[in-house]
Each structure stands twice: as structure tokens, then as C-alpha cells.
Design an enzyme around this catalytic site. Structure first.
Site: not given
Length: 558
Positions: A322-323
Site C-alpha cells: 500500500e505505498a
């Protein structure tokens, strides 16, 4: 009636005779290596049943009173299926960490043996479950039987989020006991996230002075001091559980940014992080920038401190998930460099499935979690879209759309998978069935991430890990199975235990037992007698109406 053992053993045969186990029956440890195993068994059995058994180190003479005897032996174990996957402690499943074991019950007592001390410990865990199931009037009568068993997968774990909700060392010890009861051998601690930083880095004191102050919402913060981590690692090791640390990066880094603003961050929304509101499941959009030298100085300081606190773990979990909004090339650069920094320190890397978008080697473990069909269903739901800020939604959807290629890329690069699908082993889902105890219904409505469809206990066992991820067709591609308990809706220990139990028993079944979907009705018969131990331990377990009414009735005391 199947023997009430979870996970289901490979061999279960009834035999003639029976034996009564009551206060005073000796536990005989044949060899000094089994002394601690015998002591651990006696202590756990006392907690589960109240039965007091003395531990001795000399064999009982033939014709003497019945005893429980523990021994190192490989007799009768050759036909058991080999174990696949990798261990979190890096040991060999065929040598020093061989978990094959057996036990026999007859009128002379109980004999438990295995290839290693760990194997004997697993056998005593089976014996504990049998004794709990037969407990009556402070003693237990066991039918004659022979059981032989070995695990399907080497890595059998639970990921515990202590960042969004900080849990005390006492609570973590209780979770370790739950894992141990169902032969899970990994506790993966999610130690850092946007909401808090929970591990000491002596060279970076502000991580705990500032980054650990709070948690999600108005929950109290906290962190584990060096001596507390050491004590937890030792407590787990006594139960043959390896504690694996996770430092989530390059995303989920807001707690680090609050502590050290000079780290800066990559964000598509301006110079500062975008804090998502609502249900609390959404991260801030700000990521560690691989182009800044101070970021790498920070990462090296953190790795040096964390690795030294978890000496039994061969792995460091680097996050990688989840960057949001981070360019693919920057994300890949970051992941590849962190893997090398971990390797340079004598450890191996494990990360969430997004790390497969980088160039990785076959010694890296990739944790598969996003079931494509469910991800599409969730992101298209009104509940999800109403909880996401409008400017955030397209960034999030773009990132999630890439997930369908993660598993193929991981397998192409020779990596093994940790199987952690959201639709089967994310334990922070709401419970689907009502509770048999009306007092639990308010908690059932409140606890569990609302964007997930509610899950039944049945759903937790009627599946097979090989069928969970597209492209996986062999146990040889799998490192193991790991559940996850995230903390968005968990406000305290009771909330946590309510989500974990009895779901963890199903996780143990799928990670250990032979392949194939488990029949729910048969599993429920094996599961029901275990409630005696849960009540005696004081665990706040979910009294699902899926279980027999006699099991879910709350006892008057203890």
C-alpha cells in the site's frame, strides 16, 4: 465420534484399553532435552484442566503405576508425509526442526515420542486437547488410541497488528498461548504503521518518544521496551513459536514522519501526508523516498536495532504494501535495496505481495493477501467508497488494480508464497453468525472491519491453501499459511480475543493438516470440547450459534 484433536492428525486409530489421568500421575522425561518440554506440558495442562502432574526424569519400572512418558525416537514415523515450506527460524524441517511425532494410549499410560524436542512438544499439545475433552470431576479417562502426525506446512502463523491498537505484553503472551494450542509456530508482530511505532530504536529515540504516543483514534499508545521484547521472544520460544518483526515501509510511515519530519516523503498530494478519515483502515499517503540519503541512514538504524531484538527469527518482514501514489520505479528501488540491507545483516526478507513488483530472489517470501474477486467487490461497495476521500479513491483503485499480477510475478521469480487471503484468514472480519450469548451481540455488531463481508467459522475451514492463489498448484510453491488480525475496530484485549477465538483453531487446521477442504460438521465435533480450556484460561471467545448449544453456554464461574 472423531477424536477431538485440532489440527486433525494424519493417523488416528482407536485401540483397546483406557487410562485415567489425574493428580499425581508422573510425567517422565527421558533425557535432559525433554525436561523443559515436560515442565511446559504440566504447566499448560494445569492451566487448561486443573490437573496437577509431577515431572520426573527416571523411567517407571515395568508393572508400575501408569505414567505419561516423553521420549526422542523416530520409531513408526517413517510413513508420515514430509513437511513443505520454510520455517521462520530458518531451521531444517528434515533435521533439527523435524516435527513428526506419535502417541499411544493404553492401560499402562501414555507414551509420546518424536524426532526432536519440538516434535514431542507438538505431541503433548495433542495430549492436552484429549485430556481437556475428557475432563470430568478433576480427572480425565482416555480411550486407547494411536496417533501419528506431521505438519503440512513449516510456516504456520498469525500476524498481529499492535500499531493501530497497542497490546500489552501480557495480551501478546495470551495470543502466543492461543497459537501454541493449535500448533501455530509464528507470531508476526506488525510493529509500525501510520498510527504508531512500537519498538525501540536506541539511536532514534523520537520514534518511541513521539511516534508511539498514540494509536488509532483516541486509543492509548505505547511501545515494547527492550526487556519486554526479550521476554516475549523467550516466552514464545518455550512454546516453539518464533516471533517475526515487521517494520512496514516505504508506506505506512506516518509515525516515523511525525517523529523525524526531516525524512520527508513521496506523496502525490503535496508536501505533507494526506490523512484518511472515517473507519481508520486507510493509510496516509506518504512514502519513504529512496532518493534521500537520510532515509537510508534511518532504515539502517532501524534494521540494526530490530534484528538484534529478534535473534531467533531468520526473517525480517519489510512490509512493502500500500505505498499509494508512489511511482512503481521508486517502490521497486526501495524494496530491492531494503532486501539487500536485510540480507547483509544475515537475515532474509518477507513482505506483502506488492514486493513482487520489484526484482526479488527465490529466498524472499511473498505474502499473498489480496483475493482479486473480493478486492473488486469491496472497492466497488458503497461502504468502501463512502469511507474514502474523493481525492484518494482513484489513487487507491489504481494501486489495487495491479494486485492481480503479484502472485504470477512472485512465482516467476522463484519466490515462495505465504498464503494469507483476506476472504479466509483475515480474522478482523465481522462474525457472520449470531452469538449464543446475547451479551456478545453488541460486540459482534461493533468489532470487525465493516468493509469486509461477515465471515462464518465454517468459511474458515472449507477451503484449501493451494486453491487460494491463482497460479499455485503445488505445496512446493508455498512457504506456509498465516492469518492476520488487524486493529481498526479492536479497542482492547477482549475485542481482540473475540475475533481470534475460535477462528485460530481453523487456521491451525488449514496450516497443519493434510490437503483438501475440511468438512465443517466433522471439524465442529472436534472443536466443541476445546471450550473447556478457553473458559478456564479466561479467553473472551466468540460463542457462535454455529457451535453446539452445550458448548456456547457461558459457565457460572471460571
Amino acid at each position: 465420534m472423531p477424536l477431538p484433536v485440532i489440527p486433525r492428525p494424519a493417523v488416528m486409530e482407536l485401540a483397546d484399553g483406557s487410562v485415567i489421568v489425574a493428580d499425581g500421575m508422573p510425567v517422565v522425561a527421558l533425557g535432559p532435552i525433554l525436561g523443559p518440554v515436560a515442565q511446559r506440558f504440566a504447566a499448560d495442562l494445569r492451566a487448561d484442566t486443573g490437573i496437577e502432574l509431577p515431572v520426573v526424569t527416571e523411567g517407571i519400572a515395568p508393572g508400575g503405576p501408569p505414567a505419561i512418558t516423553l521420549a526422542i525416537s523416530e520409531g513408526g514415523l517413517a510413513g508420515l508425509a514430509p513437511t513443505s515450506g520454510v520455517r521462520a527460524d530458518g531451521r531444517s524441517v528434515t533435521e533439527d526442526a523435524d516435527e513428526r511425532h506419535a502417541l499411544e494410549i493404553d492401560a499402562d499410560g501414555v507414551r509420546v515420542w518424536g524426532a526432536t524436542a519440538e516434535a514431542v512438544f507438538r505431541g503433548t499439545t495433542t495430549l492436552r486437547q484429549l485430556l481437556v475433552a475428557q475432563l470430568e470431576g478433576g480427572r480425565a479417562e482416555l480411550r486407547g488410541a494411536r496417533i501419528a502426525d506431521s505438519p503440512r506446512f513449516a510456516w504456520r502463523g498469525l500476524s498481529l497488528d499492535v500499531a493501530r491498537t497497542f497490546h500489552s505484553p501480557e495480551t501478546v503472551r495470551r495470543v502466543i498461548d492461543m497459537c501454541s494450542l493449535y500448533k501455530l509456530n509464528v507470531l508476526h508482530l506488525h510493529l509500525t504503521d501510520d498510527q504508531g511505532w512500537r519498538v525501540e530504536v536506541p539511536s532514534r529515540p523520537l520514534l518511541t518518544e513521539v511516534g508511539a504516543r498514540g494509536a488509532l483514534g483516541d486509543r492509548p499508545g505505547g511501545f515494547y521496551r527492550l526487556h519486554e521484547i526479550a521476554a516475549l521472544v523467550a516466552y514464545a520460544a518455550e512454546r516453539f513459536v518464533t516471533v517475526v518483526p515487521e517494520i512496514d515501509m516505504p508506506g505506512h510511515a506516518s509515525a516515523a514522519f511525525h517523529a523525524y519530519p526531516e525524512l520527508g516523503g513521496l506523496t502525490p498530494m503535496g508536501s505533507g501526508p494526506l490523512e484518511a478519515e472515517g473507519i481508520g483502515s486507510l493509510p496516509a499517503i506518504s512514502n519513504l523516498d529512496p532518493g534521500r540519503p537520510e532515509v537510508w541512514a534511518f532504515v539502517e538504524d532501524v534494521l540494526d536495532a530490530v534484528i538484534s531484538q529478534f535473534p531467533a527469527s531468520a526473517y525480517v518482514h519489510i512490509g512493502g504494501d500500500e505505498a499509494f501514489g508512489m511511482p512503481d520505479t521508486a517502490h521497486a528501488t526501495f524494496v530491492e535495496k531494503v532486501i539487500e540491507l536485510v540480507r547483509a545483516r544475515g537475515r532474509l526478507a518477507v513482505g506483502w505481495q506488492e514486493i513482487a513488483r520489484a526484482a526479488i530472489d527465490g529466498d524472499v517470501l511473498v505474502q499473498y493477501w489480496m483475493d482479486p474477486a473480493e478486492t473488486e467487490s469491496i472497492t466497488g461497495s458503497e461502504a468502501f467508497q463512502s469511507a474514502v476521500p474523493a481525492e484518494f479513491l482513484p489513487i487507491l483503485l489504481e494501486a489495487l488494480a495491479k494486485s492481480t499480477e503479484d502472485v504470477p510475478r512472485a512465482l516467476e521469480q522463484g519466490a515462495k508464497l505465504l498464503i494469507s487471503p483476506t476472504n479466509r484468514v483475515y480474522l478482523d472480519r465481522p462474525h457472520a453468525a449470531p452469538s449464543a450469548d446475547p451479551a456478545q451481540e453488541e460486540r459482534r455488531r461493533r468489532v470487525g472491519l465493516p468493509v469486509y463481508p461477515p465471515a462464518s467459522l465454517r468459511q474458515g475451514v472449507e477451503w484449501d491453501p493451494i486453491d487460494a492463489a491463482l497460479g499455485v498448484d503445488s505445496d512446493e510453491q508455498v512457504a506456509g499459511v498465516e492469518a492476520a488480525a488487524w486493529g481498526e475496530t479492536v479497542t482492547d484485549r477482549d475485542d481482540l480475543e473475540f475475533l481470534l477465538m475460535p477462528r485460530l483453531a481453523g487456521v491451525g487446521e488449514k496450516a497443519w493438516a493434510i490437503s483438501g477442504a475440511t468438512d465443517w460438521d466433522e471439524f465442529a465435533l472436534r472443536l466443541a470440547p476445546h471450550a473447556t480450556a478457553w473458559d478456564r484460561r479466561g479467553w473472551e471467545w466468540f460463542r457462535s450459534q454455529e457451535l453446539p448449544a452445550a458448548v456456547t453456554a457461558r459457565p457460572v464461574s471460571g
